[in-house]
Design a protein around this motif. Structure first.
Motif, PDB file in Angstrom:
ATOM      1  N   TRP A  23     -11.943   7.018  -7.544  1.00 38.02           N
ATOM      2  CA  TRP A  23     -11.667   5.709  -8.131  1.00 38.02           C
ATOM      3  C   TRP A  23     -10.297   5.227  -7.678  1.00 38.02           C
ATOM      4  CZ3 TRP A  23     -11.621   4.793 -14.162  1.00 38.02           C
ATOM      5  CH2 TRP A  23     -11.712   3.411 -14.417  1.00 38.02           C
ATOM      6  N   THR A  24     -10.266   4.258  -6.781  1.00 40.93           N
ATOM      7  CA  THR A  24      -9.011   3.711  -6.288  1.00 40.93           C
ATOM      8  C   THR A  24      -9.040   2.185  -6.352  1.00 40.93           C
ATOM      9  OG1 THR A  24      -9.781   3.626  -3.993  1.00 40.93           O
ATOM     10  CG2 THR A  24      -8.679   5.650  -4.711  1.00 40.93           C
ATOM     11  N   ASP A  25      -7.830   1.617  -6.336  1.00 44.03           N
ATOM     12  CA  ASP A  25      -7.691   0.157  -6.312  1.00 44.03           C
ATOM     13  C   ASP A  25      -6.355  -0.170  -5.666  1.00 44.03           C
ATOM     14  OD1 ASP A  25      -8.081  -2.543  -6.709  1.00 44.03           O
ATOM     15  OD2 ASP A  25      -7.260  -2.515  -8.732  1.00 44.03           O
ATOM     16  N   HIS A  63       2.137   3.496  -4.099  1.00 41.44           N
ATOM     17  CA  HIS A  63       1.602   4.699  -4.753  1.00 41.44           C
ATOM     18  C   HIS A  63       1.902   5.974  -3.969  1.00 41.44           C
ATOM     19  CE1 HIS A  63      -0.782   7.225  -7.295  1.00 41.44           C
ATOM     20  NE2 HIS A  63      -1.636   7.504  -6.329  1.00 41.44           N
ATOM     21  N   PHE A 104      -4.063   2.683  -5.121  1.00 41.16           N
ATOM     22  CA  PHE A 104      -3.678   3.478  -6.278  1.00 41.16           C
ATOM     23  C   PHE A 104      -4.858   4.303  -6.770  1.00 41.16           C
ATOM     24  CE2 PHE A 104      -0.379   0.334  -6.264  1.00 41.16           C
ATOM     25  CZ  PHE A 104       0.715   0.943  -6.852  1.00 41.16           C
ATOM     26  N   ASN A 105      -4.647   5.594  -6.939  1.00 42.26           N
ATOM     27  CA  ASN A 105      -5.633   6.458  -7.573  1.00 42.26           C
ATOM     28  C   ASN A 105      -5.641   6.130  -9.060  1.00 42.26           C
ATOM     29  OD1 ASN A 105      -6.971   8.575  -8.873  1.00 42.26           O
ATOM     30  ND2 ASN A 105      -6.335  10.085  -7.360  1.00 42.26           N
ATOM     31  N   GLN A 106      -6.743   5.616  -9.555  1.00 42.09           N
ATOM     32  CA  GLN A 106      -6.784   5.095 -10.920  1.00 42.09           C
ATOM     33  C   GLN A 106      -6.627   6.165 -12.000  1.00 42.09           C
ATOM     34  OE1 GLN A 106      -7.305   1.266 -11.358  1.00 42.09           O
ATOM     35  NE2 GLN A 106      -6.152   2.093  -9.640  1.00 42.09           N
ATOM     36  N   SER A 163       0.815  -1.215   0.000  1.00 44.41           N
ATOM     37  CA  SER A 163       0.000   0.000   0.000  1.00 44.41           C
ATOM     38  C   SER A 163       0.846   1.261   0.000  1.00 44.41           C
ATOM     39  CB  SER A 163      -0.931   0.004   1.217  1.00 44.41           C
ATOM     40  OG  SER A 163      -0.204   0.192   2.427  1.00 44.41           O
ATOM     41  N   GLY A 207      -3.394   1.959 -12.859  1.00 45.51           N
ATOM     42  CA  GLY A 207      -4.471   2.856 -13.256  1.00 45.51           C
ATOM     43  C   GLY A 207      -4.464   3.215 -14.728  1.00 45.51           C
ATOM     44  N   GLU A 216     -11.075  13.745 -12.790  1.00 46.02           N
ATOM     45  CA  GLU A 216     -11.157  13.111 -11.473  1.00 46.02           C
ATOM     46  C   GLU A 216     -11.732  14.074 -10.434  1.00 46.02           C
ATOM     47  OE1 GLU A 216      -8.305  12.523  -7.754  1.00 46.02           O
ATOM     48  OE2 GLU A 216      -7.342  12.247  -9.692  1.00 46.02           O
TER      49      GLU A 216
END
Length: 536
Positions: A398-400, A104, A403-405, A101, A412, A387
């Motif tokens: 929008w994250t995954d 990013h 990471f900010n996509q 984590s 991303g 964004e």
């Protein structure tokens, strides 16, 4: 100037070559450019009723906290420091070795460090010279864990700070983030870094110069090449100024490229190595300098420094390159603002928004083919603008996996959305493509679903305030909410037919699904990926 130009543009007896946007759409452009987000319905109403309010609101935007955040991303488009492959990975730091984590935040923080200084100088209305003379830098809690910076326990977010490793302070010239991006090999002796400085600060790019390589030794012969740069006229043309500048940067010269300590720490004992390796005295275009701090002040005093800053800010704001000859008159006007305002770029930024080139929304009959090929009457939202605008409207980010996509490419879609990665893609896309359309679609779907299922769109202050899930197209509250939403997202008053057509989409979706929530998700998604929303 805005009010005057808009008034003149309304004189149909003498239509201008560049026809300005109407007041609401111009406000939308200003808000997106200066804050990265849309104006409120109340602000749109205000300028529709009184276009003179454009100046008032524009000045408010110039002092909005969002301006600094917007400038960070804007400057990154030119400085290219936000990359995702530094010599050091986050796993090299023991405390993060098993924590994916942190990847990013680490990559984003390193690249943003120098950009935070640039954005701070402009947003806080400091003279641009502070970019290379400031006795401070910026860090956040991520960088405070790995770099030698002053940091108080409990601080969070970006804070003004100083380095504690004896490095001379000279604004971005002293920042780790700049030199982690612009590395040097052991035998390049900081020449690549020198070219980065001249390109970024005085718009002199050595790599763009025409060089005849016919009579030069093979690139594999290092000894012969080192001799050539001192004796061959073709080489001397560049290296006579490139090498003395490189000699000023040896406090950042590293002996081991994959060492976190080597990269993160300044080495004052190595400052003298530049004279030995390059066999020159430190200088800036022939003017001797004693070290990094004096280099910063010397750069700030170079007449090209201010000119380059104005040209760069103009390009970033107009979303196109400028031609020093074809745009000479406009650039001179803006440079005069820079001189009159003692190098304060905030005034230059304001002046750019008052130019016909910035405000253009259509071409008049007097527009030349050159104007039509150069000026952009409709600009594409950058990934950052998209964004922020969507997040402000819906609350969706929008994250995954951390990471900010919309702000990275490892996991991303930043470049697919038209942005840059700072290494392989260095120019943002200015027109729609298949990938920008697909990314916008997915973002719109995610945001619409999040708002309807997890947000409070129908409550007071919500995006769909004034209607409820039980209302349908044709009901007064439903139609009013839909019209207000279209006005807010497009800055164009919708006609009754526009509202009816969008209402019909809602009905079709509700008929297929039997669920008004799904109907609202589809309708909102359609609005958020509409070309009228995705451009400005």
């Amino acid at each position: 100037m805005i009010a005057l130009w808009l008034t003149l543009a309304c004189n149909h007896a003498e239509e201008p070559a560049l026809v300005p946007l109407d007041a609401p759409r111009l406000l939308r452009r200003m808000s997106l450019d200066l804050r990265g987000t849309l104006p409120s319905v109340q602000e749109l109403d205000a300028v529709e009723e009184d276009p003179e309010q454009l100046l008032v609101l524009r000045d408010q935007y110039l002092h909005d906290p969002l301006l600094e955040e917007r400038l960070v991303r804007l400057f990154t488009e030119r400085w290219h420091t936000r990359i995702e492959s530094y010599y050091i990975f986050h796993t090299e730091f023991e405390q993060w070795a098993d924590d994916p984590s942190k990847e990013h935040p680490f990559e984003a923080s390193v690249g943003e460090e120098p950009m935070r200084l640039l954005a701070h100088v402009v947003a806080q209305d400091r003279p641009w010279s502070e970019v290379v003379t400031a006795d401070y830098s910026f860090a956040n809690e991520t960088l405070a864990e790995i770099w030698p910076v002053a940091w108080e326990e409990g601080q969070t977010g970006w804070q003004k700070t100083t380095y504690t490793d004896q490095r001379p302070m000279a604004g971005v010239l002293s920042s780790n983030g700049l030199w982690w991006r612009y590395q040097t090999t052991l035998n390049s002796y900081s020449r690549t870094r020198s070219n980065a400085l001249t390109r970024l600060l005085v718009c002199d790019d050595y790599s763009a110069r025409v060089v005849d390589f016919d009579n030069l030794p093979p690139l594999s012969d290092e000894e012969a090449l080192e001799q050539a740069v001192k004796t061959v006229p073709t080489c001397i043309t560049c290296h006579a100024t490139l090498d003395p500048l490189g000699a000023t940067l040896f406090g950042f010269w590293i002996s081991v490229q994959d060492s976190a300590f080597e990269l993160g720490t300044y080495h004052p004992e190595r400052e003298v190595l530049g004279r030995g390796f390059l066999e020159v005295e430190p200088a800036w275009y022939g003017q001797p300098v004693s070290g990094l701090e004096e280099l910063g002040h010397t750069i700030a005093a170079d007449p090209r420094f201010g000119k380059c800053a104005v040209q760069s800010m103009t390009e970033l704001t107009l979303r196109r390159s400028v031609d020093p000859e074809l745009d000479a008159a406009r650039l001179e006007e803006l440079q005069q603002v820079y001189r009159d305002e003692k190098g304060h770029m905030l005034a230059v930024l304001a002046a750019i928004t008052e130019t016909p080139e910035y405000q253009v929304g259509a071409f008049g009959e007097a527009a030349t083919e050159h104007m039509r090929s150069r000026e952009s009457v409709r600009r594409q939202l950058s990934p950052g603008q998209l964004e922020t605008a969507v997040s402000e409207l819906t609350g969706f980010l929008w994250t995954d996996t951390g990471f900010n996509q919309m702000d990275n490419d490892t996991w991303g879609y930043r470049t697919l959305a038209g942005g840059i990665d700072g290494q392989f893609t260095t120019t943002s896309l200015q027109s729609p493509s298949m990938t920008t359309t697909l990314v916008a679609q997915r973002l719109a779907e995610g945001a619409a679903g999040y708002l309807v299922l997890h947000g409070t769109p129908f409550e007071a202050g919500g995006l769909l305030e004034g209607t409820t899930l039980s209302e349908r197209p044709g009901d007064a509250g439903f139609d009013a909410a839909l019209a207000r939403l279209m006005w807010q997202t497009r800055a164009v008053r919708p006609s009754d037919q526009d509202v009816a057509e969008l209402g019909q989409l809602w009905l079709d979706l509700e008929h297929i699904s039997g669920d008004p929530q799904i109907a609202w998700q589809g309708t909102l998604s359609a609005l958020l990926r509409d070309p009228e929303f995705l451009s400005y």
